[in-house]
Design a protein around this motif. Structure first.
Motif, PDB file in Angstrom:
ATOM      1  N   LEU A 132       0.833  -1.207   0.000  1.00  0.00           N
ATOM      2  CA  LEU A 132       0.000   0.000   0.000  1.00  0.00           C
ATOM      3  C   LEU A 132       0.865   1.254   0.000  1.00  0.00           C
ATOM      4  O   LEU A 132       0.600   2.209  -0.744  1.00  0.00           O
ATOM      5  CB  LEU A 132      -0.933   0.000   1.215  1.00  0.00           C
ATOM      6  N   LYS A 133       1.927   1.246   0.800  1.00  0.00           N
ATOM      7  CA  LYS A 133       2.809   2.414   0.850  1.00  0.00           C
ATOM      8  C   LYS A 133       3.464   2.659  -0.500  1.00  0.00           C
ATOM      9  O   LYS A 133       3.549   3.809  -0.967  1.00  0.00           O
ATOM     10  CB  LYS A 133       3.873   2.220   1.925  1.00  0.00           C
ATOM     11  N   ASN A 134       3.906   1.603  -1.172  1.00  0.00           N
ATOM     12  CA  ASN A 134       4.526   1.762  -2.488  1.00  0.00           C
ATOM     13  C   ASN A 134       3.528   2.291  -3.507  1.00  0.00           C
ATOM     14  O   ASN A 134       3.880   3.099  -4.370  1.00  0.00           O
ATOM     15  CB  ASN A 134       5.097   0.415  -2.956  1.00  0.00           C
ATOM     16  N   GLY A 135       2.283   1.846  -3.400  1.00  0.00           N
ATOM     17  CA  GLY A 135       1.260   2.354  -4.308  1.00  0.00           C
ATOM     18  C   GLY A 135       1.028   3.848  -4.129  1.00  0.00           C
ATOM     19  O   GLY A 135       0.859   4.593  -5.110  1.00  0.00           O
ATOM     20  N   LEU A 136       1.039   4.297  -2.880  1.00  0.00           N
ATOM     21  CA  LEU A 136       0.858   5.734  -2.608  1.00  0.00           C
ATOM     22  C   LEU A 136       2.085   6.535  -3.032  1.00  0.00           C
ATOM     23  O   LEU A 136       1.953   7.658  -3.557  1.00  0.00           O
ATOM     24  CB  LEU A 136       0.575   5.935  -1.119  1.00  0.00           C
ATOM     25  N   LYS A 158      -3.977  -4.452  12.639  1.00  0.00           N
ATOM     26  CA  LYS A 158      -3.213  -3.309  13.156  1.00  0.00           C
ATOM     27  C   LYS A 158      -2.070  -2.888  12.206  1.00  0.00           C
ATOM     28  O   LYS A 158      -1.070  -2.317  12.634  1.00  0.00           O
ATOM     29  CB  LYS A 158      -2.636  -3.625  14.550  1.00  0.00           C
ATOM     30  N   SER A 159      -2.241  -3.198  10.946  1.00  0.00           N
ATOM     31  CA  SER A 159      -1.256  -2.762   9.954  1.00  0.00           C
ATOM     32  C   SER A 159      -1.450  -1.276   9.681  1.00  0.00           C
ATOM     33  O   SER A 159      -2.541  -0.725   9.893  1.00  0.00           O
ATOM     34  CB  SER A 159      -1.405  -3.561   8.660  1.00  0.00           C
ATOM     35  N   ASN A 382      -6.720  -1.826  -1.545  1.00  0.00           N
ATOM     36  CA  ASN A 382      -5.672  -2.617  -0.908  1.00  0.00           C
ATOM     37  C   ASN A 382      -6.174  -3.295   0.361  1.00  0.00           C
ATOM     38  O   ASN A 382      -5.854  -4.470   0.611  1.00  0.00           O
ATOM     39  CB  ASN A 382      -4.475  -1.720  -0.608  1.00  0.00           C
ATOM     40  N   ILE A 383      -6.958  -2.587   1.160  1.00  0.00           N
ATOM     41  CA  ILE A 383      -7.400  -3.138   2.445  1.00  0.00           C
ATOM     42  C   ILE A 383      -8.604  -4.058   2.282  1.00  0.00           C
ATOM     43  O   ILE A 383      -8.718  -5.086   2.984  1.00  0.00           O
ATOM     44  CB  ILE A 383      -7.715  -1.994   3.438  1.00  0.00           C
TER      45      ILE A 383
END
Length: 385
Positions: A132-136, A158-159, A382-383
């Motif tokens: 998710l971080k890489n996508g953002l 808790k991610s 993503n979630i």
């Protein structure tokens, strides 16, 4: 015509004065000695100068001031003169004489209290969602003019995702979330009720978002109505009224200090067009987490808050990136150079996450809105999968 007679050479002309007749005799002119001026002694001149100097000094330092004082007293009565005097210290520091907590260099100062036991619980994080971080981060590459702060936290595992989440950002109207929380905490403490009313006065009116600024003055509004339009319509005037009801900005800031917030702070009554009211994405997420998952508020207060947050009129940011069957409780903010949205999302398959996106942008640049909408879509997909 007979010739004029002369008497011993002395003219009998009527224009000749007796002075001339006396000194003209036998055709002989008598010289008159000029009167010699007597020279004044230097001693007399010195004393005259002393007397003159003394007189001038008395005139300048006693007579004129005394006369002017009497003239001023008649022109400006005593009460008026007092009203015209300005207490600059009190003007610059209106609480100086009665509100202080410490003494520094001989001057009273306000010093915030640090509380050891914070009322709000910190969000517990397990692992960062790298995909998710890489996508953002990839999305950010397409919006070079946007500087974002993003925090995402998913309930089940808790991610989380943290992109500049601890950097101070202008809060804009998202600052109304801590105002709302403190309002219900004071209601639970018995300080007032939702049915209590406040009268709209001119000094509460605030430009910017909200229609209360155009309403008729002198009309009483319930605290429930003021809270409702503060969140749903992002009304600035109602926000100022609620803060005033609670004692002003210092009381809200003191409350946030008790909660354990280190950065979030209210410095200006709304509208804060300069962006002096600040927060971080992580601290805003912490407030939403405590509204939803802790006992900082009663269940009854939570129901009212959820109702307000579920009917926010601005659906052009996080909401625009979600499918129609997703549920969003949130609050938006916009001051031109900063655009943001923060809230709790419940997916169609029952997953839940907190998301806060704050974006600095060129003034009113549409790329700020585009970034938040696309980021919201990426996070949801993503979630939820």
């Amino acid at each position: 015509m007979p010739k004029p007679e002369y008497n011993d050479g002395i003219s009998t002309d009527l224009y000749t004065s007796m002075y001339e007749q006396y000194y003209f005799k036998n055709s002989v002119l008598r010289k008159v000695k000029p009167i010699k001026k007597k020279k004044l002694k230097n001693k007399n001149i010195f004393f005259k100068k002393i007397i003159s100097f003394t007189f001038v000094m008395l005139l300048l330092f006693w007579v004129l001031p005394y006369s002017f004082k009497n003239f001023e007293a008649n022109l400006f009565p005593v009460n008026t003169k007092k009203a015209l005097r300005v207490d600059y210290k009190n003007l610059l520091y209106p609480t100086y004489s009665y509100l202080y907590k410490d003494l520094f260099l001989g001057k009273y100062i306000i010093k915030e209290v640090t509380y050891k036991n914070h009322l709000m619980v910190d969000i517990q994080e397990s692992f960062e969602r790298k995909s998710l971080k890489n996508g953002l981060l990839n999305l950010m590459e397409h919006y070079k003019r946007i500087k974002p702060s993003v925090y995402v936290w998913e309930y089940n595992g808790k991610s989380f995702v943290n992109i500049n989440a601890d950097e101070p950002f202008p809060a804009a109207s998202i600052i109304k979330i801590p105002v709302l929380i403190e309002m219900f905490r004071e209601i639970e403490q018995g300080k007032f009720t939702l049915d209590d009313t406040m009268v709209l006065e001119d000094y509460y009116r605030a430009p910017g978002s909200g229609k209360l600024q155009y309403s008729q003055g002198g009309v009483a509004h319930s605290m429930d109505y003021l809270a409702k339009i503060m969140i749903e319509n992002s009304d600035n005037s109602s926000t100022n009224m609620i803060m005033a009801k609670m004692g002003g900005m210092p009381e809200v800031n003191k409350a946030m200090n008790k909660w354990g917030l280190k950065t979030t702070h209210i410095n200006t009554w709304l509208p804060d067009l300069e962006g002096t009211n600040i927060t971080t994405a992580r601290e805003m997420a912490k407030m939403f987490y405590n509204i939803d998952s802790t006992n900082i508020l009663s269940s009854d207060s939570k129901k009212h808050i959820a109702d307000y947050l579920g009917h926010v009129k601005n659906n052009r940011l996080l909401q625009a990136g979600l499918p129609h069957d997703a549920i969003l409780l949130h609050k938006t903010g916009d001051i031109g150079f900063m655009l943001g949205d923060a809230g709790i999302v419940k997916t169609a398959n029952g997953k839940k996450y907190i998301v806060v996106i704050l974006a600095r942008r060129p003034y009113n640049n549409l790329q700020g809105k585009e970034f938040i909408v696309k980021a919201s879509k990426i996070i949801y997909n993503n979630i939820s999968n």
